[in-house]
Each structure stands twice: as C-alpha cells, then as structure tokens.
Design a protein around this motif. Structure first.
Motif, PDB file in Angstrom:
ATOM      1  N   GLN A   1       1.672   7.278  -6.374  1.00  0.00           N
ATOM      2  CA  GLN A   1       0.549   8.231  -6.575  1.00  0.00           C
ATOM      3  C   GLN A   1       0.945   9.649  -6.204  1.00  0.00           C
ATOM      4  OE1 GLN A   1      -2.532   6.767  -4.054  1.00  0.00           O
ATOM      5  NE2 GLN A   1      -3.235   5.217  -5.506  1.00  0.00           N
ATOM      6  N   GLN A   2       1.729   9.762  -5.132  1.00  0.00           N
ATOM      7  CA  GLN A   2       2.064  11.091  -4.588  1.00  0.00           C
ATOM      8  C   GLN A   2       3.355  11.655  -5.166  1.00  0.00           C
ATOM      9  OE1 GLN A   2       0.335  12.512  -1.727  1.00  0.00           O
ATOM     10  NE2 GLN A   2      -1.182  10.899  -1.810  1.00  0.00           N
TER      11      GLN A   2
ATOM     12  N   LEU B   1       1.218   9.586   4.262  1.00  0.00           N
ATOM     13  CA  LEU B   1       1.042   9.618   2.802  1.00  0.00           C
ATOM     14  C   LEU B   1      -0.440   9.715   2.430  1.00  0.00           C
ATOM     15  CD1 LEU B   1       3.786   7.066   1.788  1.00  0.00           C
ATOM     16  CD2 LEU B   1       3.635   9.423   0.958  1.00  0.00           C
ATOM     17  N   GLN B   2      -1.289   9.134   3.261  1.00  0.00           N
ATOM     18  CA  GLN B   2      -2.744   9.205   3.000  1.00  0.00           C
ATOM     19  C   GLN B   2      -3.296  10.604   3.269  1.00  0.00           C
ATOM     20  OE1 GLN B   2      -3.836   6.153   5.719  1.00  0.00           O
ATOM     21  NE2 GLN B   2      -4.282   4.632   4.138  1.00  0.00           N
ATOM     22  N   THR B   3      -2.804  11.208   4.366  1.00  0.00           N
ATOM     23  CA  THR B   3      -3.419  12.465   4.824  1.00  0.00           C
ATOM     24  C   THR B   3      -2.684  13.715   4.362  1.00  0.00           C
ATOM     25  OG1 THR B   3      -2.072  12.449   6.828  1.00  0.00           O
ATOM     26  CG2 THR B   3      -4.233  11.378   6.962  1.00  0.00           C
TER      27      THR B   3
ATOM     28  N   LYS C   1       2.366   1.931  -3.403  1.00  0.00           N
ATOM     29  CA  LYS C   1       1.361   2.523  -4.288  1.00  0.00           C
ATOM     30  C   LYS C   1       1.184   4.017  -3.987  1.00  0.00           C
ATOM     31  CE  LYS C   1      -3.052   0.870  -5.784  1.00  0.00           C
ATOM     32  NZ  LYS C   1      -4.175   0.030  -5.363  1.00  0.00           N
ATOM     33  N   LEU C   2       1.115   4.328  -2.708  1.00  0.00           N
ATOM     34  CA  LEU C   2       0.944   5.735  -2.312  1.00  0.00           C
ATOM     35  C   LEU C   2       2.147   6.578  -2.740  1.00  0.00           C
ATOM     36  CD1 LEU C   2      -0.533   5.167   1.260  1.00  0.00           C
ATOM     37  CD2 LEU C   2      -1.625   6.545  -0.515  1.00  0.00           C
TER      38      LEU C   2
ATOM     39  N   ARG D   1       0.841  -1.212   0.000  1.00  0.00           N
ATOM     40  CA  ARG D   1       0.000   0.000   0.000  1.00  0.00           C
ATOM     41  C   ARG D   1       0.874   1.259   0.000  1.00  0.00           C
ATOM     42  NH1 ARG D   1      -2.857  -2.854   4.038  1.00  0.00           N
ATOM     43  NH2 ARG D   1      -2.274  -1.376   5.681  1.00  0.00           N
ATOM     44  N   ILE D   2       1.952   1.210   0.786  1.00  0.00           N
ATOM     45  CA  ILE D   2       2.835   2.391   0.838  1.00  0.00           C
ATOM     46  C   ILE D   2       3.516   2.608  -0.518  1.00  0.00           C
ATOM     47  CG2 ILE D   2       4.880   3.423   1.938  1.00  0.00           C
ATOM     48  CD1 ILE D   2       4.085   1.962   4.517  1.00  0.00           C
TER      49      ILE D   2
ATOM     50  N   GLU E   1       2.417   5.274   6.356  1.00  0.00           N
ATOM     51  CA  GLU E   1       1.223   5.139   5.510  1.00  0.00           C
ATOM     52  C   GLU E   1       0.243   6.286   5.791  1.00  0.00           C
ATOM     53  OE1 GLU E   1      -1.631   1.975   6.301  1.00  0.00           O
ATOM     54  OE2 GLU E   1      -2.130   1.869   4.164  1.00  0.00           O
ATOM     55  N   THR E   2       0.019   6.559   7.080  1.00  0.00           N
ATOM     56  CA  THR E   2      -0.950   7.606   7.446  1.00  0.00           C
ATOM     57  C   THR E   2      -0.555   8.949   6.841  1.00  0.00           C
ATOM     58  OG1 THR E   2      -1.235   6.456   9.528  1.00  0.00           O
ATOM     59  CG2 THR E   2      -2.151   8.661   9.406  1.00  0.00           C
TER      60      THR E   2
END
Ligand code: 13P
Ligand code: SF4
Length: 350
Positions: free
Chosen positions: A44-45, A317-319, A40-41, A37-38, A314-315
């Motif tokens: 994406q970022q 990168l999500q936020t 992928k993030l 997941r990381i 992960e958090t």
C-alpha cells in the motif's frame, strides 16, 4: 570562548547503553498474521525494507520475502538508491537511515525506532569533532559510516568496514595524512595494514569492545580446528587471533567459503541467522564476552539493533511516524563524501 575537548577526554564520557529490548512473544499464528499485515502495508505504501544482518531473524526474513535487502552498511546504502519504491524502511540503526535519506532526499525514509543509535555515533559529537578537525587542517578527514550526518558533512571521505582499507591505502599512496574517526579499533587495524600516517578519534563499539582475548584463547584451545572470524571493530587482541577479519558480508562469505566445520565468531549474534541459513552444516560458536568475573552489557547483541521488531515496524507503516529528516545544508555536504565512497567502490569493483 569554547574550551577544546580532546578525543581522549570525550572517550572517557560514559555512553548510556540501553537494556536489550524485550519484545512480547508471539504465537505462530500471531506472527504469521502480523507478517501478512506488514506485507500488505508495504505494498500500500510503496515501501521496501532495508535491513542489517544484526536485526532480528524475523525482520531479515520479511525483508527478503518482500523484495527488500538484508546487508552490511555499504550494501544497504547502495540498495536504497537502486529501488523504485517511494518509501525506504530502514531496519538498523540511525546512521543507516540517515545515509539512506542523504542519498535519496526525494524518498520517504522511515525507521521502526529513531532512538536506535550507535555507541560510535554517540561518542563523536559533531561540534567537538569539528574542533578536532580544525586543529589538524593538513589532514584528510575519513569518517566511518557509523556517524551522524553532521560529522559526515565535516569529512572528506566516508567509509564502511567493507571498504575502509582500500580507501585508506589509496589515500596513503597519494601521501595524504589521515584524521580518522570515530572507531579507534577499526582505525588502528587499517593503519597496521596500510602503514598510513593517521590521527585517531577514540571511539569504540560497546558491543565489539566486550570480546576478551584471554577468554578467546581458551575457546580456541577447546576448538582447535575452528576458524576465528572477527569484525574489525573488535580490539587488537581479538583481531590478532583472527583467521579472517572483515565486514559482516565478508564474515558471512567466509563461513560459506572456508573448509572448516567450526567457526568462532566475534561480532553481533544477529549475524548467525544468515550464516546458518547459507551454511546449515557449519557449527557457529559465539566468541566470549566480558571476561573473568565480569558481566557484559550487550553480550554481543547490539541493544540499538534490537530496537527493531515486527511490532514497531507495523506501527511505523501505519502511522508514517519516525521519518528521517536532515537539514538540506548538512545533507548537501554529507552527500559528497558518501558519493566519493560509492564511486570508489564502483571503480574498484567492490
Ligand atoms: P558492517 O558495515 O560490517 O555491516 O558493520 C556495521 C556495524 O555497525 C557493525 O557493528
Ligand atoms: Fe554501533 Fe556497535 Fe551497534 Fe554496530 S554493533 S550499530 S557499531 S553499537
């Protein structure tokens, strides 16, 4: 009028050392899923990881698997600027994130935890440091990278452990007197080798301060063929027993280059991951901490470096939380001594 506080008085103030963070154990599949997941993030970022050798092995591996870097603080500073990526995620401590932002104002710089500070940074408040500098206007101000952007902005030179000695030697040759901050142990080490005239702030690293010389002598007697590798943030009684003193990168290099089979290592235990990876046949022994009957606070594991984990990476990168921002006037001033260091490194092949 503000009363002036001396570096000695400031050194007596207790530093709040947090407990080493405990991250929940992940099963193998949870760990792999989280890494995926990381990854992928990061894509994406348009983000890249810039990690220090003291961070958790899982972060170091992920940084390398995704085209990021794992390095000492000098190389971390350089790496961020060489990257086309628009976001740098600095896994390390706050000053490393700030240095990345000072050098790359156009990039977004994130950190898994903005509370990941450093006892050297904490022990050198900008206002009091500035007063100390004002009292010694004829001194060249050289500060260790482990400081806030404000302290860097008050300096003439920024140095890391990897380049402190040649820079101080260069300044001493020109006849300059040096006001050094904040790490007294690194400062005294550099002074012993360079003979420079120096004044010292009285800071220290709580992690390296815990290595004890009598206990180290005992471990050396048990392992007479082991080479002793020491980071120069350690006290003099530890440095004097070293076969090699240097930055984290220099210590890793020593393990791969030296013929010894055993090594006693006086620095944060996070470095063992890279050492073991590069030299799997070597035996690595932790230098003893705390001494007789005492308990150690960090036990050679920096609690602030421990605030970086896959979970909060992960958090972030999500936020997009935990972005480093620096006041433009401070950034402009702090950039000058950092660039001076990087130019020196380029010119002297460091
Ligand atoms: P290095 O620059 O040698 O990696 O050191 C950074 C640090 O904080 C050591 O405690
Ligand atoms: Fe700061 Fe020491 Fe931690 Fe390095 S190991 S970041 S100098 S507290």
């Amino acid at each position: 009028m503000n009363e002036t506080v001396s570096p000695e008085q400031i050194a007596l103030r207790p530093i709040q050392v947090p407990p080493h963070p405990q991250w929940p154990e992940l099963s193998k599949s949870e760990h792999e899923d989280l890494k995926l997941r990381i990854k992928k993030l990061l894509k994406q970022q348009d983000a890249v990881l810039v990690a220090h050798y003291y961070t958790d092995a899982s972060l170091q591996e992920l940084a390398e698997e995704t085209g990021g870097c794992v390095a000492d603080s000098l190389e971390m500073a350089r790496f961020g600027s060489e990257q086309p990526a628009r976001t740098l995620v600095v896994c390390g401590v706050r000053f490393m994130g700030e240095t990345a932002k000072i050098l790359n104002p156009e990039k977004r710089v994130l950190m898994p935890d903005l509370n990941a500070t450093c006892s050297l940074d904490e022990g050198c408040p900008a206002t009091e440091f500035s007063q100390f500098c004002d009292q010694h206007p004829d001194y060249t101000v050289v500060v260790y990278a482990n400081t806030s952007a404000e302290v860097k902005a008050r300096s003439n030179w920024v140095v890391t452990s990897g380049i402190a000695l040649p820079i101080v030697e260069y300044l001493a040759k020109k006849g300059e007197k040096i006001l050094w901050a904040p790490d007294k142990h690194l400062g005294h080490y550099v002074q012993r080798l360079s003979g420079a005239e120096m004044l010292f702030w009285q800071g220290s690293c709580v992690v390296h301060e815990e290595f004890k010389s009598v206990a180290l002598e005992r471990v050396r007697r048990l392992h007479p063929d082991a080479a002793v590798l020491v980071h120069p943030e350690s006290p003099e009684g530890i440095i004097s027993q070293a076969d090699r003193v240097g930055s984290t990168t220099a210590l890793i290099k020593a393990v791969t280059e030296m013929d010894n089979r055993e090594f006693i290592i006086a620095t944060d235990g996070g470095i063992f991951h890279k050492m073991q990876q590069l030299a799997p046949d070597k035996v690595l022994i932790e230098a003893p901490t705390a001494g007789e009957g005492a308990t150690c606070q960090s036990c050679a594991h920096c609690p602030w470096m421990g605030m970086n984990a896959l979970q909060n990476l992960e958090t972030v990168l999500q936020t997009g939380n935990n972005e480093i921002s620096i006041e433009p006037a401070i950034r402009e001033k702090a950039l000058i001594p950092i660039q001076r260091m990087l130019a020196f490194a380029r010119e002297h092949g460091r």
